[in-house]
Design an enzyme around this catalytic site. Sequence first.
Site, PDB file in Angstrom:
ATOM      1  N   CYS A 134      36.237  35.184  32.665  1.00 29.60           N
ATOM      2  CA  CYS A 134      37.212  36.271  32.665  1.00 29.60           C
ATOM      3  C   CYS A 134      38.585  35.650  32.870  1.00 29.60           C
ATOM      4  CB  CYS A 134      36.881  37.342  33.711  1.00 29.60           C
ATOM      5  SG  CYS A 134      37.007  36.817  35.436  1.00 29.60           S
ATOM      6  N   ASN A 190      38.579  34.690  37.281  1.00 28.35           N
ATOM      7  CA  ASN A 190      37.360  34.163  37.905  1.00 28.35           C
ATOM      8  C   ASN A 190      37.212  34.578  39.367  1.00 28.35           C
ATOM      9  OD1 ASN A 190      35.844  30.935  38.574  1.00 28.35           O
ATOM     10  ND2 ASN A 190      34.841  32.737  37.778  1.00 28.35           N
ATOM     11  N   CYS A 223      36.601  38.320  39.868  1.00 25.67           N
ATOM     12  CA  CYS A 223      35.943  39.636  39.806  1.00 25.67           C
ATOM     13  C   CYS A 223      34.760  39.634  38.839  1.00 25.67           C
ATOM     14  CB  CYS A 223      36.950  40.728  39.410  1.00 25.67           C
ATOM     15  SG  CYS A 223      38.269  41.005  40.598  1.00 25.67           S
ATOM     16  N   ARG A 224      35.048  39.796  37.555  1.00 28.53           N
ATOM     17  CA  ARG A 224      33.984  40.001  36.570  1.00 28.53           C
ATOM     18  C   ARG A 224      33.093  38.780  36.357  1.00 28.53           C
ATOM     19  NH1 ARG A 224      37.550  41.980  31.701  1.00 28.53           N
ATOM     20  NH2 ARG A 224      38.840  40.322  32.593  1.00 28.53           N
ATOM     21  N   SER A 225      33.683  37.620  36.105  1.00 29.60           N
ATOM     22  CA  SER A 225      32.841  36.451  35.784  1.00 29.60           C
ATOM     23  C   SER A 225      32.010  35.976  36.973  1.00 29.60           C
ATOM     24  CB  SER A 225      33.648  35.323  35.150  1.00 29.60           C
ATOM     25  OG  SER A 225      34.681  34.873  35.985  1.00 29.60           O
ATOM     26  N   ASP A 278      38.162  45.507  33.739  1.00 30.31           N
ATOM     27  CA  ASP A 278      38.562  44.692  34.877  1.00 30.31           C
ATOM     28  C   ASP A 278      38.761  45.611  36.087  1.00 30.31           C
ATOM     29  OD1 ASP A 278      39.606  42.911  36.699  1.00 30.31           O
ATOM     30  OD2 ASP A 278      41.090  42.077  35.318  1.00 30.31           O
TER      31      ASP A 278
END
Length: 166
Positions: A12, A15, A17-19, A126
């Site tokens: 993301c 690096n 939150c999402r990933s 996000d």
Amino acid sequence: MSHPTNRVLFVCSGNICRSPMAEGLFRKLVQDQGVAARFEADSAATGRWHIGEAPDPRARQVLEDHGAPVPKAARQVTQRDYDYFDFILAMDRGVAKLLKRRAPDDAGRAKVALVLDATVGGDVPDPYFGKGRDFEAVYDLLETALDRWIILLTARIPAGGIEDKG
């Protein structure tokens, strides 16, 4: 010599939150399904903003609530990642476009896909400016997609591993 892993990098923009949520969830799912020895997962960012930082506290909380491991610290994608990983799964189209632009060659570009390509397609929202429930929604969205990726990738890897002729 057998090579039992399929290497997957989740990316993301920051690096945090999402990933890292995708990485932690993926590790949990392959463990729960008894195929962890056949996979390796990591996560990274396209940007430098959060290098060395732990995942966002809300992301950590969601992972912990679901019994998933929490990745350690944010890092940025490197040129080596394009050689090392078999799949580079982007959280959104902007990240995928940037990853393809930075790829050293066609082989590197071919490894980039959207994580949601395995299911509904499109972007993982996000949750950074959102609330805890937004992180939970991302977790649910990722869970469905990652379950599907595991099915697809497990079918791609023979049970005994891949022969390394090198």
